[in-house]
Design a protein around this motif. Structure first.
Motif, PDB file in Angstrom:
ATOM      1  N   PRO A 168       0.655   5.628  -0.002  1.00 31.76           N
ATOM      2  CA  PRO A 168      -0.221   6.798   0.101  1.00 31.76           C
ATOM      3  C   PRO A 168      -0.418   7.412  -1.289  1.00 31.76           C
ATOM      4  O   PRO A 168       0.425   7.253  -2.167  1.00 31.76           O
ATOM      5  CB  PRO A 168       0.562   7.760   1.004  1.00 31.76           C
ATOM      6  N   GLN A 169      -1.501   8.138  -1.441  1.00 30.01           N
ATOM      7  CA  GLN A 169      -1.839   8.678  -2.774  1.00 30.01           C
ATOM      8  C   GLN A 169      -0.885   9.752  -3.263  1.00 30.01           C
ATOM      9  O   GLN A 169      -0.575   9.813  -4.439  1.00 30.01           O
ATOM     10  CB  GLN A 169      -3.241   9.289  -2.708  1.00 30.01           C
ATOM     11  N   THR A 193       6.153   5.700   8.129  1.00 26.35           N
ATOM     12  CA  THR A 193       5.909   7.089   7.712  1.00 26.35           C
ATOM     13  C   THR A 193       7.171   7.887   8.055  1.00 26.35           C
ATOM     14  O   THR A 193       7.168   8.704   8.976  1.00 26.35           O
ATOM     15  CB  THR A 193       4.662   7.679   8.415  1.00 26.35           C
ATOM     16  N   ASP A 236      -2.448   2.836   9.456  1.00 25.17           N
ATOM     17  CA  ASP A 236      -3.370   2.835   8.305  1.00 25.17           C
ATOM     18  C   ASP A 236      -2.698   2.175   7.099  1.00 25.17           C
ATOM     19  O   ASP A 236      -3.313   1.375   6.390  1.00 25.17           O
ATOM     20  CB  ASP A 236      -3.779   4.266   7.941  1.00 25.17           C
ATOM     21  N   LEU A 237      -1.426   2.525   6.857  1.00 22.94           N
ATOM     22  CA  LEU A 237      -0.702   1.933   5.723  1.00 22.94           C
ATOM     23  C   LEU A 237      -0.532   0.429   5.970  1.00 22.94           C
ATOM     24  O   LEU A 237      -0.720  -0.390   5.062  1.00 22.94           O
ATOM     25  CB  LEU A 237       0.682   2.584   5.548  1.00 22.94           C
ATOM     26  N   GLU A 278      -3.810  -1.545   5.401  1.00 22.35           N
ATOM     27  CA  GLU A 278      -4.149  -1.720   3.979  1.00 22.35           C
ATOM     28  C   GLU A 278      -3.249  -2.781   3.334  1.00 22.35           C
ATOM     29  O   GLU A 278      -3.713  -3.609   2.551  1.00 22.35           O
ATOM     30  CB  GLU A 278      -4.014  -0.382   3.231  1.00 22.35           C
ATOM     31  N   TYR A 304       0.853  -1.192   0.000  1.00 17.13           N
ATOM     32  CA  TYR A 304       0.000   0.000   0.000  1.00 17.13           C
ATOM     33  C   TYR A 304       0.886   1.239   0.000  1.00 17.13           C
ATOM     34  O   TYR A 304       1.857   1.331   0.765  1.00 17.13           O
ATOM     35  CB  TYR A 304      -0.913   0.037   1.233  1.00 17.13           C
ATOM     36  N   GLU A 310      -3.102  10.395   8.244  1.00 14.36           N
ATOM     37  CA  GLU A 310      -2.888   9.015   7.762  1.00 14.36           C
ATOM     38  C   GLU A 310      -1.651   8.479   8.492  1.00 14.36           C
ATOM     39  O   GLU A 310      -0.566   9.046   8.371  1.00 14.36           O
ATOM     40  CB  GLU A 310      -2.662   9.029   6.249  1.00 14.36           C
ATOM     41  N   TYR A 311      -1.852   7.409   9.261  1.00 19.78           N
ATOM     42  CA  TYR A 311      -0.788   6.944  10.154  1.00 19.78           C
ATOM     43  C   TYR A 311      -0.147   5.655   9.648  1.00 19.78           C
ATOM     44  O   TYR A 311      -0.690   4.974   8.770  1.00 19.78           O
ATOM     45  CB  TYR A 311      -1.345   6.700  11.560  1.00 19.78           C
ATOM     46  N   ASP A 350       2.688   4.617  15.381  1.00 18.80           N
ATOM     47  CA  ASP A 350       1.696   5.673  15.648  1.00 18.80           C
ATOM     48  C   ASP A 350       1.975   6.317  17.010  1.00 18.80           C
ATOM     49  O   ASP A 350       1.905   7.521  17.166  1.00 18.80           O
ATOM     50  CB  ASP A 350       0.279   5.072  15.727  1.00 18.80           C
ATOM     51  N   ALA A 392       2.511  10.291   3.172  1.00 20.77           N
ATOM     52  CA  ALA A 392       1.215  10.068   3.824  1.00 20.77           C
ATOM     53  C   ALA A 392       0.487  11.397   4.051  1.00 20.77           C
ATOM     54  O   ALA A 392       1.111  12.422   4.331  1.00 20.77           O
ATOM     55  CB  ALA A 392       1.418   9.348   5.155  1.00 20.77           C
ATOM     56  N   ALA A 393      -0.843  11.330   3.931  1.00 26.16           N
ATOM     57  CA  ALA A 393      -1.669  12.526   4.147  1.00 26.16           C
ATOM     58  C   ALA A 393      -1.726  12.861   5.639  1.00 26.16           C
ATOM     59  O   ALA A 393      -1.479  11.992   6.484  1.00 26.16           O
ATOM     60  CB  ALA A 393      -3.078  12.259   3.634  1.00 26.16           C
TER      61      ALA A 393
END
Ligand code: ACO
Length: 325
Positions: free
Chosen positions: A16-17, A144, A56-57, A60, A14, A52-53, A87, A48-49
């Motif tokens: 981030p966008q 991250t 989260d990555l 996914e 995964y 977004e932690y 986190d 990461a946004a």
């Protein structure tokens, strides 16, 4: 003699966008796309946004690995997350991922071995399976690093990106020969005397801050090429294989020049090296499982292939593993 092996039955990744190109960095830093590409091979990275932690990555990537393995989350005995960017200081990122995956049994914990974290986690997981302490283990590398970079330091901030990758391991009986499927061998090393060459200048017990990544890049580079070549030779001997048996080298993606130098030292053609650094940059513990997921899902990694993974990180810590796919 029958041996319990840890077979990789699924992989997922995964990212981030948000894509950040070298040119975008050069708008704020005294750097250039040509310098970054020539010295590192990196063209862009994902960041990461806000909100977004790492968990989260990790979640996914974990979901993707479970899906590709066809394993249900509640059949997982153990979740290991390799990360240096959790986190929170505690609880572990792994327990958060466990809850978010809806897993209510088994155990979950983090491993911290910086960029070698995934190889360390893989080795720990393999030992759990070999000793019959678990049958199904989800191993995740998630980071991250954007959160611990000094964005005004051009010598480090251009090198890293965010992302996560995961593999699902299942126990399988093998004959105890190099023809078995699964993890054939892992080797791990550390040398704490070299910890000042790559570190974070903060921490809970020292400064009560997260700190920023600091690195003596040229020295790290020099040690990396030597140590990685050594550990690759060691793990191949442990697996009773030669460099000529390797179908794919899936290295930690720190610098394209380190990847090439390590491949040359073991006389492996560069076409056999899985490269993602151009698009992902260095995602620390996530880089190997992200590369495995990419190469497995696009069909490059095929059953019976011999896959060699290796990594080095701050500490120093370094290690390698041999997997028959
Ligand atoms: N843009 C432009 N110039 C730069 C940049 C930049 N982003 N960064 C550094 N420079 C300059 C330096 O200031 C220096 O200038 P000077 O000669 O005027 O002093 C010059 O470029 C050369 O700097 P070096 O550090 O000697 O460059 P080098 O060729 O060693 O490349 C690099 C630097 C890419 C960091 C390299 O040393 C490297 O990849 N090292 C290993 C990094 C690594 O593997 N890190 C991950 C380890 S894993 C982990 O646990 C995190």
């Amino acid at each position: 003699m029958s041996v319990r092996r840890s077979r990789v039955v699924g992989c997922g990744g995964y990212l981030p966008q948000r894509v950040v190109t070298n040119d975008e960095l050069a708008e704020k830093l005294d750097t250039s796309d040509s310098w970054i590409v020539a010295r590192t091979g990196i063209r862009e990275r994902r960041i990461a946004a806000d909100g977004e932690y790492t968990s989260d990555l990790a979640r996914e990537a974990g979901v993707a690995a479970l899906e590709s393995a066809g394993v249900s989350a509640n059949d997982v005995d153990l979740i290991i997350v390799a990360t240096s960017t959790p986190d929170q200081t505690f609880p572990s990122t792994a327990t958060k991922v466990q809850a978010e995956l809806g897993v209510t049994r088994g155990a979950a914990f983090d491993i911290q071995a910086v960029c070698a974290g995934f190889v360390f986690a893989l080795s720990v997981a393999d030992n759990f399976i070999r000793t019959e302490s678990a049958d199904r283990i989800l191993v995740i590398g998630a980071e991250t690093f954007s959160r611990i970079l000094d964005w005004e330091d051009r010598s480090t901030s251009v090198l890293f990106g965010d992302g996560a990758g995961a593999v699902m391991l299942c126990a399988e009986n093998g004959a105890g020969t190099p023809k078995d499927h699964g993890i054939l061998a892992t080797c791990l090393h550390s040398d704490g005397r070299l910890r000042d060459l790559l570190y974070v200048d903060g921490g809970v017990s020292t400064t009560q801050t997260a700190g920023h990544l600091r690195m003596v890049g040229r020295e790290v580079f020099r040690h990396a090429v030597v140590r990685l070549s050594e550990v690759v030779g060691e793990v191949l001997r442990a697996a009773e294989l030669d460099a000529g048996d390797v179908d794919w080298l899936v290295p930690h993606q720190a610098n394209k020049r380190i990847l090439d130098a390590t491949a040359r030292r073991i006389q492996l053609p560069l076409e056999k090296v899985i490269v993602t650094i151009d698009r992902h940059a260095n995602t620390s513990a996530a880089s190997i499982p992200l590369a495995l997921a990419e190469a497995a899902n696009d069909g490059r990694l095929k059953p019976d292939h011999v896959v060699l993974v290796e990594a080095m990180g701050g500490g120093f810590v370094w290690g390698a593993g041999v997997i028959r796919w």
